[in-house]
Design a protein around this motif. Sequence first.
Motif, short mmCIF file in Angstrom:
data_model
loop_
_atom_site.label_atom_id
_atom_site.label_comp_id
_atom_site.label_asym_id
_atom_site.label_seq_id
_atom_site.Cartn_x
_atom_site.Cartn_y
_atom_site.Cartn_z
N GLN A 224 0.88 -1.05 0.03
CA GLN A 224 -0.08 0.05 -0.01
C GLN A 224 0.88 1.12 -0.04
O GLN A 224 1.45 1.69 1.13
CB GLN A 224 -0.74 0.02 1.07
CG GLN A 224 -1.99 1.10 1.31
CD GLN A 224 -2.93 1.06 -0.05
OE1 GLN A 224 -2.92 0.47 -0.62
NE2 GLN A 224 -3.43 2.50 -0.08
N GLY A 225 1.16 1.65 -1.18
CA GLY A 225 1.92 2.96 -1.24
C GLY A 225 2.42 3.22 -2.86
O GLY A 225 1.68 2.47 -3.63
N ASP B 179 7.88 -0.20 5.64
CA ASP B 179 8.36 -1.74 5.32
C ASP B 179 8.90 -1.80 3.88
O ASP B 179 9.09 -3.19 3.59
CB ASP B 179 7.19 -2.38 5.59
CG ASP B 179 5.92 -2.12 4.89
OD1 ASP B 179 6.16 -1.15 4.25
OD2 ASP B 179 4.62 -2.62 4.91
N ALA B 180 8.63 -0.96 2.94
CA ALA B 180 9.05 -1.21 1.65
C ALA B 180 10.41 -0.35 1.20
O ALA B 180 10.87 -0.51 0.26
CB ALA B 180 8.09 -1.05 0.77
N HIS C 298 4.55 7.29 0.77
CA HIS C 298 5.19 7.86 -0.44
C HIS C 298 6.90 8.26 -0.03
O HIS C 298 7.75 8.02 -0.86
CB HIS C 298 4.39 8.89 -1.07
CG HIS C 298 3.42 8.51 -1.68
ND1 HIS C 298 2.85 8.65 -3.07
CD2 HIS C 298 2.07 8.15 -1.20
CE1 HIS C 298 1.59 8.28 -3.29
NE2 HIS C 298 1.22 7.87 -2.15
N LEU C 299 6.68 8.68 1.11
CA LEU C 299 8.14 9.23 1.69
C LEU C 299 9.07 8.44 2.12
O LEU C 299 10.35 8.68 2.24
CB LEU C 299 7.77 10.42 2.55
CG LEU C 299 8.90 11.38 3.03
CD1 LEU C 299 9.47 12.04 1.76
CD2 LEU C 299 8.35 12.58 3.96
N THR D 52 -3.82 1.66 -17.66
CA THR D 52 -3.80 2.32 -16.17
C THR D 52 -3.10 1.33 -15.25
O THR D 52 -3.37 0.20 -15.29
CB THR D 52 -5.37 2.46 -15.94
OG1 THR D 52 -6.01 3.67 -16.61
CG2 THR D 52 -5.29 3.28 -14.34
N VAL D 53 -2.20 1.95 -14.52
CA VAL D 53 -1.42 1.17 -13.37
C VAL D 53 -1.87 1.62 -11.82
O VAL D 53 -1.83 2.86 -11.69
CB VAL D 53 0.12 1.26 -13.76
CG1 VAL D 53 0.75 0.33 -12.51
CG2 VAL D 53 0.50 0.77 -14.93
N ILE D 54 -2.17 0.54 -11.42
CA ILE D 54 -3.00 0.95 -10.04
C ILE D 54 -1.91 0.15 -9.21
O ILE D 54 -1.54 -0.92 -9.02
CB ILE D 54 -4.28 0.17 -9.79
CG1 ILE D 54 -5.45 0.79 -10.75
CG2 ILE D 54 -4.70 0.61 -8.19
CD1 ILE D 54 -6.58 -0.28 -10.86
N SER D 55 -1.36 0.96 -8.17
CA SER D 55 -0.34 0.83 -7.13
C SER D 55 -1.19 0.61 -5.66
O SER D 55 -1.50 1.79 -5.44
CB SER D 55 0.80 1.68 -7.21
OG SER D 55 1.65 1.25 -6.08
N CYS D 56 -1.35 -0.41 -5.22
CA CYS D 56 -1.94 -0.57 -4.01
C CYS D 56 -1.62 -1.94 -3.35
O CYS D 56 -1.07 -2.81 -4.10
CB CYS D 56 -3.58 -0.44 -4.01
SG CYS D 56 -4.23 -1.67 -5.23
#
Length: 400
Positions: A65-66, A86-87, A115-116, A252-256
């Motif tokens: 989720q990011g 965690d990523a 995001h940060l 469309t790319v969904i990042s979740c």
Amino acid sequence: MKKFIISLLMAAMLIGGVNGFNSDNNGGALPVEKQQTVQEDTGSIQKAFAAGKSTMKVHYIDVGQGSAVLVQSGSHFMLVDGGDRDASSKVVSYLKRQKVKKLDYVVVSHYDADHLNGVVGALNVFPVKRVIAPDYTTDSRVYQSYCNIIAQKKIATTRPKVGAKYSLGKAKFTILAPNRSSYTNENDYSVALKLVNGRNRFVITGDAETESEYEMLAGKQSLSCDVYMAGHHGSANASSEKFLQAMKPKYTVISCGADNKYGHPAQGAMSRFKAIGTKIFRTDQQGTIIATSNGSSIKWNKSPSRLWSYREYGSSSLIAADGSKSQISGSKNTSGGTTAQGSAPALAKGQKYIGNINSKKFHLPSCRGLPYEKNRVYFKSIAAAHKAGYSPCGLCHPEG
């Protein structure tokens, strides 16, 4: 003598044809984008044109989720966001595997942790020429870490200016947003940009929601693109119908994250994607997605997803395109049971609206997009919600 004159004339015509390929009717140089749309029958010119094409790779890294995107053009790299804590190590490892030695640009769309955090990790490991980040502050711990590493390494930082253009190898990108200096919703501070490689175009908008999208629509920058990274992880409050119509993305790319608590991607967004006929890729179902552009076509490391399923906000059910529901294994709300949909929660006397401490949106009690109980805050009036920095939900429209 005649043969000599004819040879001279043919040479002059050939030179004129080549010059005509790179110039307008007034003899001036054509912009790169216009040069690459010209079609010629001469084989030698076609070969020269093909040789001048550049390859650009856009890596939509699976960070749960990011959001984290690595853009590569030749030996030049740009990182757009970096995922949550965690990523962070995963992003750094991924960049190393892609042979990243330094980053020409790091774009921080906005300062949300998902995001940060990974950006801070990347700034600690890789030399960075320039950071592009929005002009607002927040009191989070990760934001303070970000400021510290920027100061410690003396990294040049630029505030986004709409219309500003940058080069990344042979590719280019243009800033699309933010269009104002002040927003109630921090998501709308998100830096949005349009990547261009030959005739291929990619749009990335961070967590920008409808307010910022409408400002981009009113601006002078073209929004048409081949690939759109779904705003705010496919939330209902982004990817508005008019915005999608202006972009008309083929993909469309969904990042979740899988089974995320926010219900991303949302039913409203998925319905709008389906309506425009865009093909979707999903990191929650397919992992890291890589698009490779040669300037005229785009190849993918995976086939488009056939999963048009979505999750209701805070729900433990997965809803398929036909409306059928299936239980997500092990997914529970904070009370230990599944979240009841369509039933309004009990409110204390005087409470009329429910805010989400993560999205900074406030809702009607009947809204199907209510957050988990632990993420709620309650307001007695619309004025109180606005005073606390909350904006109205785009699903239930609490302001009428």
